[in-house]
Enzyme design. Structure first.
Site, PDB file in Angstrom:
ATOM      1  N   CYS A 174       0.843  -1.210   0.000  1.00 27.23           N
ATOM      2  CA  CYS A 174       0.000   0.000   0.000  1.00 27.23           C
ATOM      3  C   CYS A 174       0.872   1.251   0.000  1.00 27.23           C
ATOM      4  O   CYS A 174       1.359   1.677   1.061  1.00 27.23           O
ATOM      5  CB  CYS A 174      -0.924  -0.039   1.211  1.00 27.23           C
ATOM      6  SG  CYS A 174      -1.985   1.414   1.344  1.00 27.23           S
TER       7      CYS A 174
ATOM      8  N   CYS B 161      -0.446   4.138   2.052  1.00 28.01           N
ATOM      9  CA  CYS B 161      -0.229   3.975   3.491  1.00 28.01           C
ATOM     10  C   CYS B 161       1.230   4.208   3.862  1.00 28.01           C
ATOM     11  O   CYS B 161       1.528   4.854   4.863  1.00 28.01           O
ATOM     12  CB  CYS B 161      -0.597   2.555   3.933  1.00 28.01           C
ATOM     13  SG  CYS B 161      -2.131   1.941   3.256  1.00 28.01           S
ATOM     14  N   ASP B 162       2.149   3.666   3.088  1.00 26.32           N
ATOM     15  CA  ASP B 162       3.543   3.590   3.530  1.00 26.32           C
ATOM     16  C   ASP B 162       4.527   4.432   2.712  1.00 26.32           C
ATOM     17  O   ASP B 162       5.698   4.524   3.080  1.00 26.32           O
ATOM     18  CB  ASP B 162       3.999   2.121   3.508  1.00 26.32           C
ATOM     19  CG  ASP B 162       3.187   1.278   4.482  1.00 26.32           C
ATOM     20  OD1 ASP B 162       2.761   1.827   5.514  1.00 26.32           O
ATOM     21  OD2 ASP B 162       2.971   0.087   4.212  1.00 26.32           O
TER      22      ASP B 162
HETATM   23  C1  LIG Z   1       0.374  -3.770   5.095  1.00 27.39           C
HETATM   24  C2  LIG Z   1      -0.801  -2.844   5.070  1.00 27.39           C
HETATM   25  C3  LIG Z   1      -0.665  -1.568   5.553  1.00 27.39           C
HETATM   26  C4  LIG Z   1      -1.755  -0.705   5.535  1.00 27.39           C
HETATM   27  N1  LIG Z   1      -1.593   0.545   6.036  1.00 27.39           N
HETATM   28  C5  LIG Z   1      -2.643   1.390   6.048  1.00 27.39           C
HETATM   29  C6  LIG Z   1      -2.514   2.705   6.563  1.00 27.39           C
HETATM   30  O1  LIG Z   1      -1.444   3.113   7.027  1.00 27.39           O
HETATM   31  N2  LIG Z   1      -3.609   3.501   6.541  1.00 27.39           N
HETATM   32  C7  LIG Z   1      -4.814   3.098   6.014  1.00 27.39           C
HETATM   33  O2  LIG Z   1      -5.778   3.859   6.041  1.00 27.39           O
HETATM   34  N3  LIG Z   1      -4.954   1.864   5.493  1.00 27.39           N
HETATM   35  C8  LIG Z   1      -3.910   0.999   5.494  1.00 27.39           C
HETATM   36  N4  LIG Z   1      -4.050  -0.238   4.948  1.00 27.39           N
HETATM   37  C9  LIG Z   1      -5.330  -0.610   4.374  1.00 27.39           C
HETATM   38  C10 LIG Z   1      -6.318  -0.961   5.498  1.00 27.39           C
HETATM   39  O3  LIG Z   1      -5.723  -1.916   6.330  1.00 27.39           O
HETATM   40  C11 LIG Z   1      -7.604  -1.517   4.907  1.00 27.39           C
HETATM   41  O4  LIG Z   1      -8.153  -0.584   4.008  1.00 27.39           O
HETATM   42  C12 LIG Z   1      -8.623  -1.779   6.012  1.00 27.39           C
HETATM   43  O5  LIG Z   1      -8.092  -2.614   7.005  1.00 27.39           O
HETATM   44  C13 LIG Z   1      -9.878  -2.421   5.451  1.00 27.39           C
HETATM   45  O6  LIG Z   1     -10.749  -2.594   6.510  1.00 27.39           O
HETATM   46  P1  LIG Z   1     -11.946  -3.628   6.445  1.00 27.39           P
HETATM   47  O7  LIG Z   1     -12.648  -3.486   7.740  1.00 27.39           O
HETATM   48  O8  LIG Z   1     -12.728  -3.438   5.203  1.00 27.39           O
HETATM   49  O9  LIG Z   1     -11.298  -5.068   6.311  1.00 27.39           O
HETATM   50  P2  LIG Z   1     -10.015  -5.804   6.874  1.00 27.39           P
HETATM   51  O10 LIG Z   1      -9.141  -4.935   7.672  1.00 27.39           O
HETATM   52  O11 LIG Z   1      -9.455  -6.504   5.691  1.00 27.39           O
HETATM   53  O12 LIG Z   1     -10.648  -6.882   7.856  1.00 27.39           O
HETATM   54  C14 LIG Z   1     -11.406  -7.939   7.369  1.00 27.39           C
HETATM   55  C15 LIG Z   1     -11.910  -8.730   8.548  1.00 27.39           C
HETATM   56  O13 LIG Z   1     -12.812  -9.718   8.087  1.00 27.39           O
HETATM   57  C16 LIG Z   1     -12.576 -10.904   8.800  1.00 27.39           C
HETATM   58  N5  LIG Z   1     -13.099 -12.025   8.012  1.00 27.39           N
HETATM   59  C17 LIG Z   1     -12.766 -12.423   6.760  1.00 27.39           C
HETATM   60  N6  LIG Z   1     -13.462 -13.513   6.422  1.00 27.39           N
HETATM   61  C18 LIG Z   1     -14.267 -13.797   7.480  1.00 27.39           C
HETATM   62  C19 LIG Z   1     -15.204 -14.832   7.756  1.00 27.39           C
HETATM   63  N7  LIG Z   1     -15.490 -15.777   6.870  1.00 27.39           N
HETATM   64  N8  LIG Z   1     -15.818 -14.845   8.968  1.00 27.39           N
HETATM   65  C20 LIG Z   1     -15.575 -13.859   9.876  1.00 27.39           C
HETATM   66  N9  LIG Z   1     -14.701 -12.856   9.665  1.00 27.39           N
HETATM   67  C21 LIG Z   1     -14.045 -12.845   8.487  1.00 27.39           C
HETATM   68  C22 LIG Z   1     -11.071 -10.938   8.998  1.00 27.39           C
HETATM   69  O14 LIG Z   1     -10.733 -11.798  10.084  1.00 27.39           O
HETATM   70  C23 LIG Z   1     -10.820  -9.465   9.318  1.00 27.39           C
HETATM   71  O15 LIG Z   1     -11.012  -9.248  10.692  1.00 27.39           O
HETATM   72  C24 LIG Z   1      -2.984  -1.136   4.979  1.00 27.39           C
HETATM   73  C25 LIG Z   1      -3.124  -2.427   4.485  1.00 27.39           C
HETATM   74  C26 LIG Z   1      -2.046  -3.288   4.544  1.00 27.39           C
HETATM   75  C27 LIG Z   1      -2.210  -4.686   4.015  1.00 27.39           C
END
Ligand SMILES: Cc1cc2nc3c(=O)[nH]c(=O)nc-3n(C[C@H](O)[C@H](O)[C@H](O)COP(=O)(O)OP(=O)(O)OC[C@H]3O[C@@H](n4cnc5c(N)ncnc54)[C@H](O)[C@@H]3O)c2cc1C
Length: 336
Positions: A145, A148-149
């Site tokens: 990302c 992000c980084d």
């Molecule tokens: C390395 C990295 C660094 C990042 N840094 C930043 C940053 O600095 N700033 C920023 O804004 N964004 C950052 N991001 C992006 C950010 O992490 C994502 O946009 C954000 O986390 C998405 O949130 P979400 O709630 O949609 O899903 P996610 O964070 O992807 O969470 C998904 C959740 O769903 C759960 N899940 C999946 N399948 C199931 C199932 N079948 N049953 C129950 N639960 C399930 C998982 O366990 C998880 O808890 C980064 C991403 C990465 C990979």
């Protein structure tokens, strides 16, 4: 990640008005809002409690926190959701029946729960190169990302891996910070849109290495950090090493939509389709938020925003169907 157990964790209710699937920023924000609407949501955390931010280090773009470690931010979000009354369970949804009313979720533990409304927040996962060395340096020089980084690579050299729109956009974005950006691509042409390619080729900071794959990310042990990548020419087999302080893997994202594939309308390679300006999916009563539905922004703050929208949409939908404050219904048919 540390986890504060709540009493409800041992006693999954048979039914919930709102079932939230996923514990990233979208899921926890939905849980905060749904709890404050007195909907007593049940949240199932999944295999990655806290979501994607638990695999990163500094987060510098979460409003109100100049800098916070990703896992710490997610512990705070979980505690916030629990404090508002959300019932949080360490389990994974293995099957979701969205044709039944109420909806039925089967969990990995063998338990089962029904729900009037479902908020899907299962996120997405960046596609990785699947190298051992990549895993080792994730969060310590290897990222998926640039938004992000990228900021951490001011006046440093970075490598971007990939050849599609994301890779080219990431490379262009990184030129704001990095002194040099090397794009490594497996083929001899890019898949990215022509206009992006044009910008890329005109940018003096960007160099493209064609027909190469990454064999290994190399770096220092203490402190852990990337110093270079080892590449192989796919046409000649010759190897070369390119200096790099950071490696950005931009070979695509995979939305975690397996649970609902074949039930909900998907688009853009598996992202759950929602009505523009809302979190409503193709099935009434099912809402989707965060990276699962967002192939463009993919940020913690946008995911949290959509989590808020999903809880408000669910609350309104339940109220319209006289279920917002009602006790758990039996298996009665609920109109669309
Ligand atoms: C390395 C990295 C660094 C990042 N840094 C930043 C940053 O600095 N700033 C920023 O804004 N964004 C950052 N991001 C992006 C950010 O992490 C994502 O946009 C954000 O986390 C998405 O949130 P979400 O709630 O949609 O899903 P996610 O964070 O992807 O969470 C998904 C959740 O769903 C759960 N899940 C999946 N399948 C199931 C199932 N079948 N049953 C129950 N639960 C399930 C998982 O366990 C998880 O808890 C980064 C991403 C990465 C990979």
């Amino acid at each position: 990640m540390s986890h504060a157990p709540t009493p409800a964790e041992t006693a999954l209710p048979a039914h919930s008005r709102v079932l939230i699937v996923g514990s990233g920023p979208a899921g926890y924000t939905a849980a905060v809002y749904a709890s404050r609407a007195m909907l007593e949501p049940v949240l199932i955390q999944g295999m990655q409690p806290g979501g994607q931010l638990t695999i990163t280090t500094e987060v510098e773009n979460w409003p109100g926190e100049t800098e916070i470690q990703g896992p710490d931010l997610m512990v705070k979000m979980e505690a916030h959701a629990a404090a508002m009354g959300a019932r949080i369970f360490i389990d994974t949804v293995t099957r979701l029946d969205l044709k039944a009313r109420p909806f039925v979720a089967e969990l990995d533990s063998g338990r089962r729960i029904t729900a009037d409304a479902v908020i899907l927040a299962t996120g997405a996962q960046a596609r990785w190169l699947e190298l051992e060395s990549e895993e080792k340096f994730k969060g310590f020089g290897v990222s998926a990302c640039a938004t992000c980084d990228g900021f951490f690579y001011r006046n440093r050299e970075v490598v971007v891996v990939g050849g599609g729109n994301t890779a080219v956009e990431e490379a262009l974005f990184l030129t704001k910070f990095a002194s040099k950006v090397t794009l490594v691509h497996r083929r001899d042409s890019l898949r990215a849109e022509k206009i992006l390619q044009d910008r890329l080729f005109k940018n003096p900071k960007i160099n493209v290495i064609w027909d190469h794959e990454v064999l290994e990310v190399q770096g220092d042990e203490q402190p852990l950090g990337v110093t270079c990548v080892r590449l192989r020419n796919l046409k000649t087999g010759t190897e070369q090493t390119v200096p790099a302080d950071g490696v950005f893997v931009a070979i695509g994202h995979a939305p975690a939509s397996e649970l609902v594939a074949g039930q909900l309308e998907l688009h853009h390679g598996g992202y759950v389709k929602v009505e523009p300006g809302s979190t409503r999916t193709s099935i009434p009563g099912v809402f989707a938020a965060g990276d699962l539905t967002d192939h463009i922004y993919r940020q913690a703050v946008t995911s949290a925003g959509m989590g808020c929208m999903a809880a408000l949409d669910a609350e309104r939908w339940l109220a319209d169907h006289h279920m917002a404050g009602a006790p758990a219904p039996d298996e009665a048919e609920i109109p669309a």
